[in-house]
Design a protein around this motif. Structure first.
Motif, PDB file in Angstrom:
ATOM      1  N   UNK A  73       5.601   4.194  23.103  1.00  0.00           N
ATOM      2  CA  UNK A  73       4.874   3.015  23.758  1.00  0.00           C
ATOM      3  C   UNK A  73       4.293   2.174  23.206  1.00  0.00           C
ATOM      4  N   UNK A  74       3.299   2.897  22.293  1.00  0.00           N
ATOM      5  CA  UNK A  74       2.350   2.115  21.289  1.00  0.00           C
ATOM      6  C   UNK A  74       2.231   2.911  20.156  1.00  0.00           C
ATOM      7  N   UNK A  75       2.997   3.143  19.365  1.00  0.00           N
ATOM      8  CA  UNK A  75       2.577   4.095  18.238  1.00  0.00           C
ATOM      9  C   UNK A  75       1.471   3.274  17.310  1.00  0.00           C
ATOM     10  N   UNK A  76       0.835   4.472  16.775  1.00  0.00           N
ATOM     11  CA  UNK A  76      -0.267   3.968  15.917  1.00  0.00           C
ATOM     12  C   UNK A  76       0.174   3.905  14.330  1.00  0.00           C
ATOM     13  N   UNK A  77      -0.168   2.759  13.644  1.00  0.00           N
ATOM     14  CA  UNK A  77       0.174   2.848  12.330  1.00  0.00           C
ATOM     15  C   UNK A  77      -0.655   3.546  11.538  1.00  0.00           C
ATOM     16  N   UNK A  78      -0.357   4.022  10.533  1.00  0.00           N
ATOM     17  CA  UNK A  78      -1.169   4.681   9.713  1.00  0.00           C
ATOM     18  C   UNK A  78      -0.435   5.688   8.863  1.00  0.00           C
ATOM     19  N   UNK A  79      -1.096   6.330   7.490  1.00  0.00           N
ATOM     20  CA  UNK A  79      -0.468   7.225   6.789  1.00  0.00           C
ATOM     21  C   UNK A  79      -1.354   7.673   5.907  1.00  0.00           C
ATOM     22  N   UNK A  80      -1.478   8.770   5.204  1.00  0.00           N
ATOM     23  CA  UNK A  80      -2.174   9.322   4.056  1.00  0.00           C
ATOM     24  C   UNK A  80      -2.383   8.131   2.888  1.00  0.00           C
ATOM     25  N   UNK A  81      -1.191   7.792   2.887  1.00  0.00           N
ATOM     26  CA  UNK A  81      -1.089   6.803   1.441  1.00  0.00           C
ATOM     27  C   UNK A  81      -1.658   5.474   1.804  1.00  0.00           C
ATOM     28  N   UNK A  82      -1.542   5.101   2.983  1.00  0.00           N
ATOM     29  CA  UNK A  82      -2.139   3.724   3.554  1.00  0.00           C
ATOM     30  C   UNK A  82      -3.504   3.558   3.170  1.00  0.00           C
ATOM     31  N   UNK A  83      -3.945   2.898   2.320  1.00  0.00           N
ATOM     32  CA  UNK A  83      -5.303   2.531   2.048  1.00  0.00           C
ATOM     33  C   UNK A  83      -5.577   1.214   2.382  1.00  0.00           C
ATOM     34  N   UNK A  84      -5.042   0.582   3.250  1.00  0.00           N
ATOM     35  CA  UNK A  84      -5.466  -0.868   3.503  1.00  0.00           C
ATOM     36  C   UNK A  84      -4.932  -1.965   2.753  1.00  0.00           C
ATOM     37  N   UNK A  85      -4.615  -1.653   1.431  1.00  0.00           N
ATOM     38  CA  UNK A  85      -4.205  -2.653   0.643  1.00  0.00           C
ATOM     39  C   UNK A  85      -2.878  -3.350   1.160  1.00  0.00           C
TER      40      UNK A  85
END
Lengths: 389, 526
Positions: free
Chosen positions: B357-369
């Motif tokens: 329904x509203x998956x949250x984005x993000x992962x360990x390697x996602x450092x914002x860049x």
């Protein structure tokens, strides 16, 4: 059984505090790794870090100590006797065969130890320490540097820990193998005193003598106060090793590079050592024993020696500066000389002494002098030419 | 209890002692240091003493002094029930309660008259509602301080006839927790149903339930954190939004270095405060974990809707809604989250089961860049609400059914119990196609947790995550976590090396002993 002082205070402090810290790092480290639960994760993490810093400080001091004392040379790897040492551990040791190598102050480690300890010092410890620092301080961004994953760092760090643990097991076991008795190696590491067989002690003393004599030579060369230098040096050796047996010194002397001689009061050689024979270019002891000491000098120099001997026979001990000797083949050499009377009861029975060869240095100095003279002559000539013009 | 909060100090960066430990606080004025006496007494205003014929007149009265406030209100999502948000791959879309689907009551469309009981307006009963009419604003629901105001059931946001509007109008003030809670606690049709961390218990709870709002603590109110400027309230919920903006954070008051310990402060680089400090949710009352619409429609012998309760008194079956599972003291699930979320829009094709329904984005390697997020992903505690809800099996989209109506025969499922008709009318109402074939599909909805923070002593300990078995972070496998992770080959190698060394030593020692003795005997016999 005799005891020899092998391990210095700092060395022992370093060894045991390092053992303690590494042991503690091992326990807390494997707790962090998840192998067991003992102190609690929080404590383990915190104190693993503190202990790591303590180890780093200790390592800095140890490096300083190794270089200032020259002890780092103990770790220079050698293949000499390496195979023999290895064969001893897997063979000879079971048949009560003698150790292929001896532990001395200047050569504490057998070739296997040298390679193993060097490996620890330049490979395993640096790898563990450097990965430890990356682990601690670079898992989050720092100075714009951040590892994509902690995994390889953690795994290398853990790998180092396994190797170190295996080393400790073998190391502790081998201490029970190498000493005279079951615990003598560990005792030696605690007190500094190593128990040894007489044969081993002789080797140790000889080696120490070599060094002492080298020091004497350099002091004589430097023109230091000559009186009692030899006695002082011998005392030092005595003190350093904690050995009080005169016999060791005599044996040591006979093996040393200093020439030793003993001459009866009427002037005939009673005893010389191998080094003396070499310096005077004789082929065997028999050629000189029973001969008069005038053979050792040219005619004009003999008078000086005769006068010195006369003093010694009156009870004086003489430390002589550089003299010129005459060898068997008539060639000349240079050495420094000590002479002291040997009493039997109250009577002087004979006199003995050491000679330390200085020929090479003398010849070098003479060359230098010649050059200087030539230079002076040339200068004078030039000056004269100038005047004439 | 030691917990009496000695919150006498205030101001920027001061050290606060909660009698357990000291920690820094900034940008917050403690209640003890505030002057809470109202600057005016609304009961003295004549305009509020008039006889109100309807609620719209109250609003008119309010606006007669508070001019221009209506324009502020009309710009808020509380009013519009939507806001423009960017979703990667979908562009800027209007997101809000007006159009978004969830896996609780699914959506408001077609059932507005009952759903808008939680709208800050009067009369939103269908699409004809005039969002530009100032007197449609309901000032009272938020600003009533008398505690007597309530909206009527199925009245599209108008007050219950029993409400004395003069009493309410003369006792207005800053919104209190009750005002917010009447909607935010009761969303989804019951207390704490949706969020799991917003609960009527927060009106009167201990510090164990909520360390900020407990009666024995600072007893903060919602707007102490959800600071409001021109009626724009800070904070948002990811059930209805997708961008990393307008968020309320712990660090605003607690600073970026709230712990005395560096290791803990460093954890915040990749771990949200909430992860450790909200160890469990639904502490005081249960929250809904599972909602299965597919079983709805079972009526009793008389053909009447019915309900069944579980052992704790929570509904586990309602004819109009299907089966539920409630749970309390729930351990959150943990996800990497960078502040961005996706949404399964009504127009989106279903591509995964369960539908996210509203998956949250993000992962360990996602450092914002590489993201529009300026922050790196952090581990967040999340309530995941799972369920089954109707979908169009041919068009492969979710269905917005019409659920509520006053009368039978208008297609409302809760009255007529006909999924096909409810789907057809509901989809027609929002102008979306319906194939006539429906089924039920599993869905998952994500609710990052923020409220009901526990006292420090209750927060997670190292070994809740740093442990080989039953780690809280067992599901986050995209990074190496000390204490949890290992390399099976390296550890195998290590064990072999260590055991090998020990066995080698034992064999060597035994050989020495045996062979030496033999050697000595030989020697002696010689």
């Amino acid at each position: 059984m005799e005891r020899i002082y092998i391990y210095k205070v700092f060395e022992r402090f370093w060894h045991w505090s390092q053992a303690l810290i590494i042991g503690f790092l091992g326990i807390t480290g494997f707790e962090i790794h998840g192998s067991f639960s003992l102190f609690g994760f929080d404590f383990a993490v915190r104190w693993h870090t503190y202990a790591a810093w303590a180890l780093v400080i200790l390592i800095v001091f140890a490096i300083f100590w190794h270089f200032t004392t020259g002890e780092w040379r103990q770790y220079i790897p050698t293949t000499k006797m390496l195979k023999e040492q290895f064969m001893y551990y897997i063979g000879g040791i079971f048949n009560n065969a003698p150790h292929p190598t001896n532990k001395t102050v200047y050569n504490k480690f057998n070739p296997l130890q040298r390679i193993t300890y060097l490996g620890l010092k330049i490979l395993i410890i640096p790898v563990i320490v450097s990965t430890g620092f990356l682990y601690l301080y670079f898992q989050y961004p720092k100075f714009g540097i951040e590892f994509q994953t902690l995994e390889p760092i953690a795994l290398i760090h853990t790998f180092g820990a396994y190797i170190l643990l295996a080393f400790v097991i073998a190391h502790v076991y081998l201490t029970t193998v190498t000493g005279v008795k079951f615990l003598s190696s560990i005792k030696a590491m605690i007190t500094g005193w190593e128990e040894m067989e007489e044969e081993e002690i002789k080797i140790v003393v000889e080696e120490e003598m070599e060094v002492a004599l080298k020091i004497i030579r350099s002091k004589l060369d430097a023109g230091d106060d000559k009186s009692a230098i030899l006695d002082h040096a011998l005392e030092e050796v005595e003190e350093k090793l904690g050995v009080k047996r005169e016999t060791y010194f005599r044996d040591a002397i006979s093996q040393s590079s200093a020439g030793y001689f003993c001459i009866s009061k009427d002037g005939y050689y009673k005893e010389v050592n191998d080094a003396w024979i070499k310096l005077y270019k004789y082929d065997s002891r028999d050629e000189i024993l029973g001969k008069h000491y005038r053979l050792s000098r040219s005619e004009e120099d003999f008078k000086e020696l005769e006068a010195t001997v006369a003093k010694v026979l009156k009870g004086e001990t003489i430390n002589h500066g550089e003299v010129k000797r005459t060898c068997k083949d008539g060639s000349e050499g240079y050495h420094t000389l000590t002479l002291s009377p040997v009493y039997i009861g109250d009577e002087i029975d004979c006199f003995e002494g050491f000679i330390i060869d200085t020929t090479a240095r003398y010849l070098a100095e003479r060359e230098m002098m010649k050059k200087k003279l030539r230079l002076a002559e040339w200068q004078q000539k030039k000056d004269e030419e100038k005047e004439n013009n | 209890m030691l917990s009496v909060v000695a919150l006498v100090m205030a101001g920027s960066g001061e050290q606060v002692n909660d009698s357990v430990r000291t920690f820094p606080i900034e940008n917050y004025i403690f209640k003890a240091d505030r002057n809470t006496t109202p600057s005016v007494d609304h009961s003295k205003f004549e305009v509020l003493q008039q006889t109100f014929e309807n609620a719209h007149q109250v609003t008119e009265a309010c606006l007669s002094c508070h001019t221009e406030r209506d324009k502020e209100i009309m710009a808020t999502s509380h009013w519009k029930w939507e806001r423009d948000e960017f979703i990667e791959g979908k562009g800027i879309v209007p997101l809000g309660k007006k159009n978004i689907l969830n896996n609780f009551c699914i959506g408001v469309a077609g059932s507005e008259a009952t759903c808008t009981r939680c709208h800050i307006g009067y009369g939103w009963k269908d699409k004809s509602f005039d969002f530009s009419e100032s007197t449609n604003i309901d000032c009272l629901v938020c600003h009533d301080n008398s505690g007597t105001y309530k909206k009527g059931k199925g009245m599209a946001g108008l007050p219950d006839p029993s409400v004395n509007l003069n009493v309410v109008a003369q006792s207005v003030g800053q919104p209190g927790t009750e005002n917010c809670g009447v909607c935010h606690f009761w969303g989804g049709g019951g207390n704490n149903v949706k969020h799991g961390d917003l609960d009527v218990a927060m009106l009167d709870c201990s510090r164990e339930v909520d360390v900020h709002m407990g009666r024995d603590t600072e007893n903060m109110s919602c707007v102490d954190c959800h600071k409001t400027e021109k009626h724009q309230m800070a904070g948002k919920v990811y059930a209805l939004s997708s961008e990393n903006k307008d968020r309320v954070t712990c660090t605003e008051c607690h600073t970026k270095k709230p712990h005395l310990d560096k290791i803990l402060n460093d954890h915040n680089i990749r771990i949200a405060c909430q992860t450790c400090h909200i160890p469990v949710y639904a502490k005081a009352n249960a929250t809904k974990m599972w909602w299965d619409w597919s079983t709805a429609g079972r009526l009793d012998e008389d053909g009447k809707p019915m309900h069944e309760n579980d052992a704790y008194g929570n509904h586990n079956y309602l004819s109009i809604k299907g089966n539920f599972v409630y749970d309390d003291d729930v351990i959150p699930e943990y996800f990497w989250f960078n502040g961005l979320a996706n949404h399964q829009l009504i127009t989106d094709k279903i591509e995964t089961v369960p539908v996210q329904m509203n998956s949250l984005y993000g992962s360990y390697l996602d450092k914002g860049a590489s993201q529009s997020s300026t922050e790196q992903s952090k581990i967040w505690p999340v309530k995941v609400h799972r369920g089954k809800q109707p979908y169009d099996t041919i068009n492969m989209t979710l269905i917005q059914p019409k659920l509520w109506d006053k009368e039978q025969g208008k297609g409302a499922y809760w009255v007529d119990f006909d999924w096909d008709e409810a789907s057809r009318i509901g989809m027609e109402y929002i102008g979306q196609p319906y194939s006539g074939a429906f089924g039920f599909i599993e869905t998952e909805m994500y609710w990052p947790l923020n409220h009901q923070v526990s006292p420090a002593s209750e927060s997670l300990k190292c070994v809740d995550c740093h442990t080989r078995n039953n780690s809280r972070l067992a599901s986050l496998t995209d990074f190496y976590l000390p204490g949890r992770d290992r390399n099976i080959f390296l550890d195998g190698f290590g064990v072999i090396v260590i055991i090998g060394a020990i066995i080698g030593v034992i064999i060597h020692a035994m050989l020495r002993r045996y062979l030496r003795r033999k050697y000595f005997f030989q020697k002696e016999s010689n």
